[in-house]
Design an enzyme around this catalytic site. Structure first.
Site, PDB file in Angstrom:
ATOM      1  CG  HIS A 174      28.763  34.478  64.699  1.00  0.00           C
ATOM      2  ND1 HIS A 174      29.172  35.211  63.768  1.00  0.00           N
ATOM      3  CD2 HIS A 174      30.492  33.340  64.354  1.00  0.00           C
ATOM      4  CE1 HIS A 174      29.850  35.462  63.200  1.00  0.00           C
ATOM      5  NE2 HIS A 174      30.516  34.494  63.560  1.00  0.00           N
ATOM      6  CG  ASP A 212      34.155  31.978  64.315  1.00  0.00           C
ATOM      7  OD1 ASP A 212      33.364  32.483  64.074  1.00  0.00           O
ATOM      8  OD2 ASP A 212      35.293  32.317  64.457  1.00  0.00           O
ATOM      9  CG  HIS A 214      33.386  37.562  65.175  1.00  0.00           C
ATOM     10  ND1 HIS A 214      33.414  36.314  65.533  1.00  0.00           N
ATOM     11  CD2 HIS A 214      32.957  37.196  63.938  1.00  0.00           C
ATOM     12  CE1 HIS A 214      33.149  35.232  64.965  1.00  0.00           C
ATOM     13  NE2 HIS A 214      33.827  35.787  63.868  1.00  0.00           N
ATOM     14  NE  ARG A 248      36.721  30.726  61.137  1.00  0.00           N
ATOM     15  CZ  ARG A 248      35.475  30.295  61.159  1.00  0.00           C
ATOM     16  NH1 ARG A 248      34.881  32.003  61.138  1.00  0.00           N
ATOM     17  NH2 ARG A 248      35.318  30.050  61.577  1.00  0.00           N
TER      18      ARG A 248
HETATM   19  C1  SIN Z   1      33.542  34.606  61.139  1.00  0.00           C
HETATM   20  O1  SIN Z   1      34.601  34.330  60.947  1.00  0.00           O
HETATM   21  O2  SIN Z   1      32.785  34.507  61.596  1.00  0.00           O
HETATM   22  C2  SIN Z   1      33.507  36.069  59.004  1.00  0.00           C
HETATM   23  C3  SIN Z   1      34.068  37.651  59.819  1.00  0.00           C
HETATM   24  C4  SIN Z   1      35.082  38.541  59.024  1.00  0.00           C
HETATM   25  O3  SIN Z   1      34.403  37.368  57.654  1.00  0.00           O
HETATM   26  O4  SIN Z   1      34.892  39.475  59.132  1.00  0.00           O
END
Ligand code: SIN
Length: 277
Positions: A101, A103, A251, A266
């Protein structure tokens, strides 16, 4: 590109650089911020080690690049609504980012970027994979590029967030989640490069074709974007940070470490409406 305030080291051919010898938890100079912005544009995702962010310093770092977003589904801790907690342990039924995805691509103005800091990492595993939306686009055949020109897709938060909430025992009846229409191929607002902008988690369908055709095309594009050819894989350590551009890369967080703990936070930087290529 040349840098004087930073020393980025490319770690794979299409995306990703590691930057050492900078403390991003402290206030930064204009030249450091300017070069970090350039490096993000050049590499798509930047990695840092040994950065002991607290919520305030992580938010300060994010704000050098734009206003911070508040997550549409997961509230931040008291006094820090802009912090998205990332947590998995032996009781977890689901973790953030288990499918490829970009974000919150369900926002009409989807995020420019995200800054993820992990404080606790499992003994092994818990890596994050990043894929270049530019390289994936550039590798399409000319005929497919022509076909995709001008197409748009619906992105919606509903399916992902309701699934997560159900697994976490959270009652989200009555809650409304964002939905947005974006071009399938975007022109990156800063670099001007063309990039594929569909992902498994949030994209529902291509609007201009039948559902059957949309499913077939999206299935092909997802498999294409997810090829290892344009990926980089980041192995976290405690106090590592990844800073990525959500338009240039997508990612996937790998949950291969159950029942161990992986924890972090985050911040997400607001972006702008995306234009067709
Ligand atoms: C995310 O921000 O999608 C999580 C990424 C992660 O935990 O590595």
């Amino acid at each position: 590109m040349s840098y004087t305030a930073l020393n980025p080291r490319r770690i794979s051919p299409h995306l990703g650089a590691e930057i050492r010898d900078i403390d991003i938890t402290r206030p930064l100079s204009n030249s450091q911020v300017e070069e970090l912005r350039r490096a993000l544009g050049e590499f798509g995702v930047l990695f840092f080690r040994e950065q002991r962010f607290d919520h305030d310093s992580q938010k300060r770092f994010g704000r050098y690049f734009g206003e911070l977003d508040i997550h549409p589904n997961t509230p931040g801790p008291d006094g820090h609504p802009e912090i998205l907690p990332i947590h998995a342990d032996a009781n977890s039924k689901v973790v953030a980012g288990e499918r490829w995805h970009s974000d919150v691509s369900c926002h009409q103005e989807p995020p420019l970027g995200s800054v993820l800091h992990l404080h606790v990492t499992p003994p092994l595993g818990g890596d994050t994979l990043f894929a270049s939306n530019y390289a994936a686009y550039e590798a399409l055949s000319p005929r497919l590029k022509t076909y995709l020109e001008g197409l748009t897709a619906l992105h919606a938060g509903e399916r992902n967030y309701r699934r997560r909430n159900a697994l976490n025992g959270i009652d989200d009846r009555g809650k409304v989640f964002p939905r947005a229409i974006h071009p399938v191929v975007i022109r990156h607002p800063i670099s001007g490069r063309k990039a594929l902008y569909v992902n498994r988690l949030f994209t529902y369908r291509i609007n201009e074709v039948s559902e059957e055709e949309s499913d077939a095309i999206l299935g092909h594009l997802y498999a294409h974007i997810e090829k290892p050819d344009w990926q980089v894989r980041f192995q976290w350590q405690p106090q590592s940070v990844a800073f990525w551009d959500n338009r240039a890369v997508q990612h996937l967080a790998i949950w291969d470490y159950f029942p161990h703990v992986r924890r972090g936070s985050r911040v997400t930087i607001k972006g702008e409406a995306l234009q067709t290529a």
